[in-house]
Design a protein around this motif. Structure first.
Motif, mmCIF file in Angstrom:
data_model
loop_
_atom_site.group_PDB
_atom_site.id
_atom_site.type_symbol
_atom_site.label_atom_id
_atom_site.label_comp_id
_atom_site.label_asym_id
_atom_site.label_seq_id
_atom_site.Cartn_x
_atom_site.Cartn_y
_atom_site.Cartn_z
ATOM 1 N N PRO A 1 6.425 4.218 2.004
ATOM 2 C CA PRO A 1 6.879 5.646 1.942
ATOM 3 C C PRO A 1 5.553 6.565 2.345
ATOM 4 C CG PRO A 1 6.589 4.903 -0.318
ATOM 5 C CD PRO A 1 6.350 3.605 0.719
ATOM 6 N N LEU A 2 4.571 5.903 1.985
ATOM 7 C CA LEU A 2 3.370 7.047 2.189
ATOM 8 C C LEU A 2 2.464 6.428 3.658
ATOM 9 C CD1 LEU A 2 1.879 6.890 -1.466
ATOM 10 C CD2 LEU A 2 3.479 8.344 -0.514
ATOM 11 N N LYS A 3 3.194 5.564 4.215
ATOM 12 C CA LYS A 3 2.504 5.231 5.503
ATOM 13 C C LYS A 3 0.958 4.990 5.313
ATOM 14 C CE LYS A 3 6.626 6.117 7.583
ATOM 15 N NZ LYS A 3 7.177 4.976 7.905
ATOM 16 N N PHE A 4 0.840 4.204 4.361
ATOM 17 C CA PHE A 4 -0.601 4.093 3.830
ATOM 18 C C PHE A 4 -1.271 2.897 4.694
ATOM 19 C CE2 PHE A 4 -3.710 2.059 1.112
ATOM 20 C CZ PHE A 4 -4.027 3.087 0.508
ATOM 21 N N LYS A 5 -2.720 3.184 4.864
ATOM 22 C CA LYS A 5 -3.431 2.150 5.552
ATOM 23 C C LYS A 5 -4.873 2.076 5.162
ATOM 24 C CE LYS A 5 -5.171 1.180 10.300
ATOM 25 N NZ LYS A 5 -5.152 1.675 11.659
ATOM 26 N N ASP A 6 -5.448 1.109 4.736
ATOM 27 C CA ASP A 6 -6.856 1.216 4.467
ATOM 28 C C ASP A 6 -7.399 0.052 5.606
ATOM 29 O OD1 ASP A 6 -5.606 -1.260 3.575
ATOM 30 O OD2 ASP A 6 -5.790 -0.982 1.684
ATOM 31 N N THR B 1 1.695 -14.528 -6.872
ATOM 32 C CA THR B 1 1.527 -14.748 -5.466
ATOM 33 C C THR B 1 1.771 -13.661 -4.363
ATOM 34 O OG1 THR B 1 3.567 -15.881 -5.165
ATOM 35 C CG2 THR B 1 1.726 -17.342 -6.138
ATOM 36 N N PHE B 2 2.795 -12.959 -4.786
ATOM 37 C CA PHE B 2 3.137 -11.850 -3.816
ATOM 38 C C PHE B 2 2.411 -10.632 -4.038
ATOM 39 C CE2 PHE B 2 5.546 -8.346 -1.888
ATOM 40 C CZ PHE B 2 6.278 -9.001 -0.879
ATOM 41 N N MET B 3 1.374 -10.301 -3.324
ATOM 42 C CA MET B 3 0.495 -9.124 -3.482
ATOM 43 C C MET B 3 -0.069 -8.970 -4.702
ATOM 44 S SD MET B 3 2.105 -6.336 -0.868
ATOM 45 C CE MET B 3 0.433 -5.363 -0.859
ATOM 46 N N GLY B 4 -0.525 -10.229 -5.314
ATOM 47 C CA GLY B 4 -1.151 -10.037 -6.920
ATOM 48 C C GLY B 4 0.112 -9.563 -7.928
ATOM 49 N N GLY B 5 1.336 -9.730 -7.570
ATOM 50 C CA GLY B 5 2.552 -9.399 -8.584
ATOM 51 C C GLY B 5 2.521 -7.757 -8.881
ATOM 52 N N LYS C 1 -6.157 -2.416 6.407
ATOM 53 C CA LYS C 1 -5.048 -3.032 7.052
ATOM 54 C C LYS C 1 -3.660 -2.095 6.890
ATOM 55 C CE LYS C 1 -2.844 -7.446 7.367
ATOM 56 N NZ LYS C 1 -2.691 -9.023 7.122
ATOM 57 N N ARG C 2 -2.643 -2.181 7.693
ATOM 58 C CA ARG C 2 -1.537 -1.281 7.285
ATOM 59 C C ARG C 2 -0.844 -1.900 6.208
ATOM 60 N NH1 ARG C 2 2.476 0.162 11.119
ATOM 61 N NH2 ARG C 2 2.331 -1.929 11.796
ATOM 62 N N TYR C 3 -0.181 -1.206 5.324
ATOM 63 C CA TYR C 3 0.663 -1.663 3.919
ATOM 64 C C TYR C 3 1.742 -2.288 4.822
ATOM 65 C CZ TYR C 3 3.657 -1.413 0.115
ATOM 66 O OH TYR C 3 4.436 -1.829 -1.028
ATOM 67 N N ALA C 4 2.382 -1.855 5.597
ATOM 68 C CA ALA C 4 3.751 -2.420 6.620
ATOM 69 C C ALA C 4 3.179 -4.024 6.800
ATOM 70 C CB ALA C 4 4.143 -1.586 7.672
ATOM 71 N N ASP C 5 1.838 -4.061 7.276
ATOM 72 C CA ASP C 5 1.365 -5.635 7.795
ATOM 73 C C ASP C 5 1.205 -6.456 6.477
ATOM 74 O OD1 ASP C 5 1.692 -4.836 10.497
ATOM 75 O OD2 ASP C 5 -0.574 -4.070 10.540
#
Length: 283
Positions: free
Chosen positions: A82-87, A128-132, A89-93
């Motif tokens: 929802p925030l189009k977040f990117k550090d 195991t899924f993004m650190g829970g 790496k893109r959150y969507a990726d």
């Protein structure tokens, strides 16, 4: 070149022995090599040092719920990124990569079934899924599971394992804390048991909300449980922390956890607790 190498080159029928890469697993505590099959048959507990390894949602549900009795609840549909977040790496990726290596769409999976014949809804947080991490999908799945328990008039059991709130969703992830808290309150008002199983690790905003609001808190042996990390606490209070701080046994000794239960005894313990906590049906 040695004589053995020359002989092998002249004998084409002598093939290199192939060994599967995943035949062994190294215990993260004792560092011993264990046959993967033996490890999995032992419920992912090291047969050498009894260290409880981290397991996925499907394995956890299989261990807790009776064979062939449970039904997975549908995954909630939420707005992704929802925030189009990117550090870096893109959150969507990051979501795409996590889903490629996991059978479920997000970190919380719930099912309705039976525990030694006792009806219950069980929700599992998968490290195991993004650190829970707790985002909108986790919050929605938790609330949907609690609502199903209300609809079924049965207990809700939550197995937690998380690094905290999902930073890529910002304040939206933090809003899942009060949402989940409201649902635990509704279960209490309905007189339905809410039992929490604290697996390794349970930290951050999850600990600060639904992980510590249960009627009963069970911890797996050696599980790391806390809000902030040890280093942060030590630097804040400028004191050395005691041995085993934030581990299940330490928290049990100091009253933060009701019991520490071995994985092989978890199902029977939950069944016994449900007998104590579930109101008897009128004849």
């Amino acid at each position: 070149m040695s004589w053995l190498t020359r002989v092998r080159e002249r004998l084409p029928f002598v093939n290199k022995r192939e060994t599967p890469d995943n035949l062994w697993i190294k215990c993260s505590r004792c560092q011993e090599m264990v046959f993967r099959t033996e490890f999995e048959q032992n419920m992912s507990v090291c047969p050498r040092c009894d260290h409880h390894g981290r397991i996925g949602a499907d394995a956890r549900l299989d261990q807790i719920l009776d064979d062939g009795t449970f039904e997975l609840l549908p995954a909630p549909e939420v707005t992704e990124d929802p925030l189009k977040f990117k550090d870096s790496k893109r959150y969507a990726d990051r979501l795409k990569a996590a889903r490629a290596s996991n059978p479920h769409n997000d970190a919380f999976t719930a099912a309705v079934g039976a525990i030694e014949g006792r009806r219950a809804v069980v929700g599992v947080q998968d490290f195991t899924f993004m650190g829970g991490s707790m985002g909108m999908a986790v919050g929605d799945a938790f609330c949907a599971a609690a609502q199903r328990a209300l609809d079924e008039n049965c207990a809700f059991i939550c197995v937690t394992a998380a690094g905290g709130a999902r930073m890529q969703e910002g304040i939206l992830s933090l809003m899942q804390m009060p949402r989940a808290t409201v649902m635990t309150r509704r279960l209490k008002e309905a007189g339905l048991p809410y039992i929490v199983v604290l697996a390794d690790p349970t930290t951050g905003g999850v600990t600060a909300s639904y992980a510590m609001l249960g009627d009963i808190h069970i911890a797996e042996p050696g599980a790391l449980i806390g809000f902030a990390g040890q280093r942060v606490i030590q630097e804040t209070i400028r004191e050395k922390l005691p041995e085993g701080f934030q581990r299940a046994e330490y928290l049990h000794k100091h009253g933060m956890v009701d019991m520490v239960v071995h994985r092989k005894d978890l199902r029977s313990t939950l069944a016994q607790l449900l007998d104590y906590l579930t109101p008897a049906k009128a004849a």
